[in-house]
Design a protein around this motif. Structure first.
Motif, PDB file in Angstrom:
ATOM      1  N   ASN A   1       0.806  -1.218   0.000  1.00 58.65           N
ATOM      2  CA  ASN A   1       0.000   0.000   0.000  1.00 58.65           C
ATOM      3  C   ASN A   1       0.840   1.268   0.000  1.00 58.65           C
ATOM      4  O   ASN A   1       0.370   2.336  -0.393  1.00 58.65           O
ATOM      5  N   HIS A   2       2.097   1.157   0.444  1.00 58.34           N
ATOM      6  CA  HIS A   2       2.955   2.342   0.498  1.00 58.34           C
ATOM      7  C   HIS A   2       4.066   2.288  -0.547  1.00 58.34           C
ATOM      8  O   HIS A   2       4.975   3.127  -0.529  1.00 58.34           O
ATOM      9  N   ASP A   3       3.999   1.335  -1.464  1.00 54.84           N
ATOM     10  CA  ASP A   3       5.060   1.134  -2.448  1.00 54.84           C
ATOM     11  C   ASP A   3       4.643   1.659  -3.821  1.00 54.84           C
ATOM     12  O   ASP A   3       3.451   1.800  -4.125  1.00 54.84           O
ATOM     13  N   LEU A   4       5.634   1.920  -4.647  1.00 50.40           N
ATOM     14  CA  LEU A   4       5.423   2.371  -6.030  1.00 50.40           C
ATOM     15  C   LEU A   4       6.001   1.325  -6.961  1.00 50.40           C
ATOM     16  O   LEU A   4       7.152   0.899  -6.788  1.00 50.40           O
ATOM     17  N   ARG A   5       5.210   0.906  -7.937  1.00 49.83           N
ATOM     18  CA  ARG A   5       5.666  -0.119  -8.889  1.00 49.83           C
ATOM     19  C   ARG A   5       5.972   0.511 -10.238  1.00 49.83           C
ATOM     20  O   ARG A   5       5.238   1.395 -10.714  1.00 49.83           O
ATOM     21  N   VAL A   6       7.058   0.053 -10.869  1.00 47.84           N
ATOM     22  CA  VAL A   6       7.461   0.533 -12.192  1.00 47.84           C
ATOM     23  C   VAL A   6       7.630  -0.672 -13.108  1.00 47.84           C
ATOM     24  O   VAL A   6       8.345  -1.626 -12.768  1.00 47.84           O
ATOM     25  N   VAL A   7       6.969  -0.629 -14.272  1.00 46.06           N
ATOM     26  CA  VAL A   7       7.088  -1.702 -15.256  1.00 46.06           C
ATOM     27  C   VAL A   7       7.319  -1.079 -16.629  1.00 46.06           C
ATOM     28  O   VAL A   7       6.509  -0.279 -17.097  1.00 46.06           O
ATOM     29  N   ALA A   8       8.434  -1.419 -17.257  1.00 47.78           N
ATOM     30  CA  ALA A   8       8.681  -0.974 -18.625  1.00 47.78           C
ATOM     31  C   ALA A   8       8.059  -1.977 -19.588  1.00 47.78           C
ATOM     32  O   ALA A   8       8.364  -3.165 -19.540  1.00 47.78           O
ATOM     33  N   LEU A   9       7.166  -1.505 -20.444  1.00 47.41           N
ATOM     34  CA  LEU A   9       6.564  -2.363 -21.465  1.00 47.41           C
ATOM     35  C   LEU A   9       7.296  -2.245 -22.797  1.00 47.41           C
ATOM     36  O   LEU A   9       6.949  -2.910 -23.770  1.00 47.41           O
ATOM     37  N   GLY A  10       8.321  -1.408 -22.850  1.00 42.61           N
ATOM     38  CA  GLY A  10       9.132  -1.242 -24.048  1.00 42.61           C
ATOM     39  C   GLY A  10      10.257  -0.270 -23.754  1.00 42.61           C
ATOM     40  O   GLY A  10      10.295   0.373 -22.698  1.00 42.61           O
ATOM     41  N   GLY A  11      11.213  -0.186 -24.671  1.00 44.83           N
ATOM     42  CA  GLY A  11      12.312   0.768 -24.519  1.00 44.83           C
ATOM     43  C   GLY A  11      13.563   0.212 -23.889  1.00 44.83           C
ATOM     44  O   GLY A  11      14.586   0.894 -23.830  1.00 44.83           O
ATOM     45  N   LEU A  12      13.521  -1.039 -23.418  1.00 46.98           N
ATOM     46  CA  LEU A  12      14.701  -1.660 -22.817  1.00 46.98           C
ATOM     47  C   LEU A  12      15.184  -2.798 -23.712  1.00 46.98           C
ATOM     48  O   LEU A  12      14.402  -3.677 -24.083  1.00 46.98           O
ATOM     49  N   GLY A  13      16.459  -2.753 -24.065  1.00 48.52           N
ATOM     50  CA  GLY A  13      17.027  -3.784 -24.935  1.00 48.52           C
ATOM     51  C   GLY A  13      16.959  -3.454 -26.400  1.00 48.52           C
ATOM     52  O   GLY A  13      17.503  -4.179 -27.231  1.00 48.52           O
ATOM     53  N   ALA A  14      16.299  -2.366 -26.759  1.00 44.92           N
ATOM     54  CA  ALA A  14      16.211  -1.931 -28.151  1.00 44.92           C
ATOM     55  C   ALA A  14      15.886  -0.441 -28.168  1.00 44.92           C
ATOM     56  O   ALA A  14      15.332   0.094 -27.202  1.00 44.92           O
ATOM     57  N   ILE A  15      16.223   0.222 -29.273  1.00 42.91           N
ATOM     58  CA  ILE A  15      15.923   1.642 -29.408  1.00 42.91           C
ATOM     59  C   ILE A  15      14.538   1.770 -30.023  1.00 42.91           C
ATOM     60  O   ILE A  15      14.360   1.671 -31.240  1.00 42.91           O
ATOM     61  N   GLY A  16      13.512   1.965 -29.179  1.00 42.26           N
ATOM     62  CA  GLY A  16      12.169   2.117 -29.705  1.00 42.26           C
ATOM     63  C   GLY A  16      11.110   1.588 -28.775  1.00 42.26           C
ATOM     64  O   GLY A  16      11.405   1.019 -27.727  1.00 42.26           O
ATOM     65  N   ARG A  17       9.851   1.799 -29.157  1.00 39.47           N
ATOM     66  CA  ARG A  17       8.605   1.452 -28.451  1.00 39.47           C
ATOM     67  C   ARG A  17       8.705   1.738 -26.949  1.00 39.47           C
ATOM     68  O   ARG A  17       8.380   0.905 -26.095  1.00 39.47           O
ATOM     69  N   ASN A  18       9.126   2.954 -26.625  1.00 37.69           N
ATOM     70  CA  ASN A  18       9.291   3.346 -25.231  1.00 37.69           C
ATOM     71  C   ASN A  18       7.936   3.487 -24.544  1.00 37.69           C
ATOM     72  O   ASN A  18       7.038   4.170 -25.033  1.00 37.69           O
ATOM     73  N   MET A  19       7.808   2.827 -23.399  1.00 35.39           N
ATOM     74  CA  MET A  19       6.575   2.904 -22.611  1.00 35.39           C
ATOM     75  C   MET A  19       6.842   2.357 -21.215  1.00 35.39           C
ATOM     76  O   MET A  19       7.408   1.280 -21.062  1.00 35.39           O
ATOM     77  N   ALA A  20       6.449   3.118 -20.224  1.00 32.17           N
ATOM     78  CA  ALA A  20       6.575   2.672 -18.833  1.00 32.17           C
ATOM     79  C   ALA A  20       5.258   2.909 -18.118  1.00 32.17           C
ATOM     80  O   ALA A  20       4.537   3.870 -18.411  1.00 32.17           O
ATOM     81  N   VAL A  21       4.956   2.025 -17.166  1.00 30.79           N
ATOM     82  CA  VAL A  21       3.741   2.144 -16.356  1.00 30.79           C
ATOM     83  C   VAL A  21       4.142   2.226 -14.891  1.00 30.79           C
ATOM     84  O   VAL A  21       4.904   1.384 -14.401  1.00 30.79           O
ATOM     85  N   LEU A  22       3.650   3.248 -14.206  1.00 38.79           N
ATOM     86  CA  LEU A  22       3.876   3.398 -12.775  1.00 38.79           C
ATOM     87  C   LEU A  22       2.564   3.135 -12.051  1.00 38.79           C
ATOM     88  O   LEU A  22       1.500   3.606 -12.495  1.00 38.79           O
ATOM     89  N   GLU A  23       2.633   2.387 -10.948  1.00 39.87           N
ATOM     90  CA  GLU A  23       1.426   2.062 -10.184  1.00 39.87           C
ATOM     91  C   GLU A  23       1.605   2.453  -8.726  1.00 39.87           C
ATOM     92  O   GLU A  23       2.626   2.163  -8.109  1.00 39.87           O
ATOM     93  N   TYR A  24       0.575   3.117  -8.191  1.00 43.53           N
ATOM     94  CA  TYR A  24       0.565   3.486  -6.775  1.00 43.53           C
ATOM     95  C   TYR A  24      -0.879   3.423  -6.286  1.00 43.53           C
ATOM     96  O   TYR A  24      -1.771   4.066  -6.847  1.00 43.53           O
ATOM     97  N   ARG A  25      -1.109   2.596  -5.245  1.00 36.14           N
ATOM     98  CA  ARG A  25      -2.450   2.432  -4.667  1.00 36.14           C
ATOM     99  C   ARG A  25      -3.492   2.154  -5.748  1.00 36.14           C
ATOM    100  O   ARG A  25      -4.523   2.802  -5.819  1.00 36.14           O
ATOM    101  N   ARG A  26      -3.152   1.205  -6.609  1.00 38.14           N
ATOM    102  CA  ARG A  26      -4.030   0.672  -7.674  1.00 38.14           C
ATOM    103  C   ARG A  26      -4.295   1.657  -8.805  1.00 38.14           C
ATOM    104  O   ARG A  26      -5.063   1.363  -9.733  1.00 38.14           O
ATOM    105  N   LYS A  27      -3.670   2.802  -8.803  1.00 34.49           N
ATOM    106  CA  LYS A  27      -3.805   3.746  -9.905  1.00 34.49           C
ATOM    107  C   LYS A  27      -2.557   3.691 -10.778  1.00 34.49           C
ATOM    108  O   LYS A  27      -1.437   3.478 -10.282  1.00 34.49           O
ATOM    109  N   LEU A  28      -2.766   3.889 -12.085  1.00 34.43           N
ATOM    110  CA  LEU A  28      -1.687   3.717 -13.059  1.00 34.43           C
ATOM    111  C   LEU A  28      -1.399   5.025 -13.795  1.00 34.43           C
ATOM    112  O   LEU A  28      -2.328   5.773 -14.146  1.00 34.43           O
TER     113      LEU A  28
END
Length: 557
Positions: A12-39
């Motif tokens: 409940n007090h943590d922040l989550r970070v997930v990269a859905l693209g942009g790592l390992g290649a140059i392109g399709r950059n996208m990251a999702v941050l989650e805090y208290r079930r909101k994105l």
């Protein structure tokens, strides 16, 4: 990276970070941050296909992680208007059209035609430097940064318990053409108050020192124009407004008219001009069909194709498949950096243009481009200013991410506080630091014409085989009662051989193999077709050292 487990429930007090693209290649950059079930989503770009992905138009981030959670998305924050950061937005909005989207004036203007093409009416919000936006539990400040496109931002993302600084694509150019320097004061302010996680551009982490300023390119372009006796053709990214401005200024200084070539170039430069980002003096800009009336030494063409894209204007010119023809006296300028993976395509274009007699000027033989990404010296400066507790290198191939991690360590960040992630790696920011807690499945989503996600890796493998090894079909009729081959085998091919008798040797072997199977009581058509495929495949591999696609058709008589 070793296989990781499914991530646990977020604290409940943590922040989550997930990269859905942009790592390992140059392109399709996208990251999702989650805090208290909101994105909160940062960027949503595309990756352009390489030679191993024939027929593919674009590659998107994998949105499956967001399935069932679209209503939890508070906003999409865009750092700047390059395709690898905004190109997938229309596909994202197919899942939920009313996601609030925040970006600079130019970024949203470049996004608008894409949305119109997809018939999407989006919820767009224009922001300016230093503006703070509240999106659910996330507070986001937009910090000006210098990049190879105007109006780029870094993002300072805060929750009640965390501060994440996402640099976007940036560099520390002290003399940018538009005078809009990277906001080091803003970075320092957050450094003083505490940066829990720094997500930092890695593209040029292997490049030592500091980059030259954009201002230095103007002098080089001026010298190239001064020595050009015929037409000057400049290939650049269709979004590099600053570079096009320098080309425009050089053209004016040398009494030349300018014409834009290529749909994206015409569209983007018209947008930049209308918004005031591109200054076009007097009657400098002319229609392409007017250039035929002008002497060659009064002509400048600005086109796409600096990365060797097969359908872009410059590639078609090099292949003599365009209305524009080049020859002796013409000067071609490739005014962009080489994106990793495009080396062969660009070299083919350079060789093709050189063969036609043109002089080709590129980054390897003249300083006609400066990268938009911070080099090692600039990254170290950033680390010293922001003093991050944890670091996550982003935007780069694996070697770039590791090089950036090494710089962070040199600047004093503890090794255990540096996270090198892959797409889909789940990082939780807790009171104890940044911790890798799991992995979600993230694949490639291919756009092929009007289809999205329907093309699989298996289908691409088949396409590669067809393109490289050819196609062989075998048609044969069998009588399962008598256990005999009654017609065929008839073998035909495409892209394998021009010899009509090439398969004469293998036909008896196919007949014998089928009759052995029939004699053993095998009557299933699928099994008999596999026998044909194995027999022909082994013979082709042994005789011709090839592996074509083999399609057997067995018919019961």
């Amino acid at each position: 990276m070793n296989k990781l487990a499914t991530p646990p429930k977020l604290g409940n007090h943590d922040l989550r970070v997930v990269a859905l693209g942009g790592l390992g290649a140059i392109g399709r950059n996208m990251a999702v941050l989650e805090y208290r079930r909101k994105l909160l989503i940062v960027d949503c770009g595309v990756l352009f296909p390489d030679e191993a992905q024939p027929g593919v138009d674009l590659i998107l981030p994998d949105f499956e992680y967001l399935a069932g959670r679209w209503d939890d998305v508070c906003a999409l924050m865009l750092t700047h208007g390059h395709e690898d950061h905004i190109g997938a937005v229309p596909y994202l909005l197919r899942h939920r059209q009313d996601i609030p989207i925040y970006g600079s004036e130019l970024t949203l203007a470049l996004l608008a035609p894409k949305l119109k093409e997809h018939k999407i009416k989006a919820d767009l919000h224009r922001v300016v430097a230093d503006e703070v936006v509240q999106a659910g539990p996330f507070s986001v400040e937009f910090l000006a940064v210098t990049h190879s496109i105007p109006d780029a931002f870094a993002l300072a993302i805060q929750t009640p318990e965390h501060t994440v600084l996402h640099t976007g694509d940036f560099k520390l150019d002290q003399l940018p053409l538009d005078g809009r320097i990277t906001n080091l004061n803003g970075f320092a302010r957050y450094g003083d108050s505490g940066v829990d996680l720094l997500m930092v551009d890695s593209t040029n982490a292997e490049v030592p020192g500091y980059l030259a300023s954009e201002a230095e390119i103007g002098t080089v372009l001026d010298a190239v124009f001064a020595g050009a006796t015929g037409r000057v053709i400049v290939a650049s990214f269709a979004s590099h407004v600053h570079r096009i401005q320098q080309v425009m200024d050089a053209a004016v200084a040398h009494g030349r008219k300018v014409s834009f070539v290529g749909r994206s170039m015409v569209r983007n430069m018209n947008i930049a001009r209308d918004l005031g980002y591109l200054s076009v003096p007097g009657d400098t800009l002319v229609r392409l069909d007017r250039l035929a009336d002008l002497p060659d030494d009064e002509v400048v063409l600005v086109c796409t194709g600096s990365q060797g894209e097969p359908m872009a204007a410059l590639s078609r010119i090099a292949n003599r498949n365009h209305q524009i023809e080049v020859g002796p006296g013409d000067t071609i300028i490739l005014a962009s950096s080489l994106i990793p993976g495009n080396e062969n395509a660009v070299n083919r274009v350079i060789n093709g243009l050189t063969h036609l007699g043109a002089k080709v000027v590129h980054k390897q033989n003249a300083m006609v481009h400066v990268s938009g990404h911070a080099s090692a010296g600039e990254l170290l400066t950033l680390y010293n200013i922001t003093k991050p507790k944890n670091v996550m290198p982003v935007h780069g191939e694996s070697r770039h991410l590791h090089a950036n991690a090494a710089l962070a360590k040199k600047s004093g960040v503890a090794a255990e506080n540096i996270v090198i992630a892959e797409n889909g790696t789940v990082i939780d920011l807790t009171p104890g630091g940044a911790e890798v807690v799991g992995q979600i499945p993230v694949g490639f989503v291919y756009v092929d014409g009007s289809s999205v996600g329907e093309i699989t890796d298996s289908a691409l493998k088949d396409r590669r085989i067809l393109g490289e090894e050819g196609f062989v079909s075998v048609v044969v009729a069998v009588d399962v009662v008598d256990g005999k081959v009654v017609a065929g085998p008839e073998i035909s091919d495409r892209g394998f051989t021009e010899d009509p008798k090439a398969f004469a040797e293998v036909i008896p072997a196919v007949t014998k193999a089928l009759e052995v199977e029939l004699a053993n009581g095998v009557t299933d058509v699928g099994q008999l077709q596999q026998t044909v495929r194995r027999t022909v495949g082994r013979w082709v591999a042994k005789t011709h050292n090839r592996r074509p696609m083999i399609v057997p058709v067995v018919v019961e008589a």
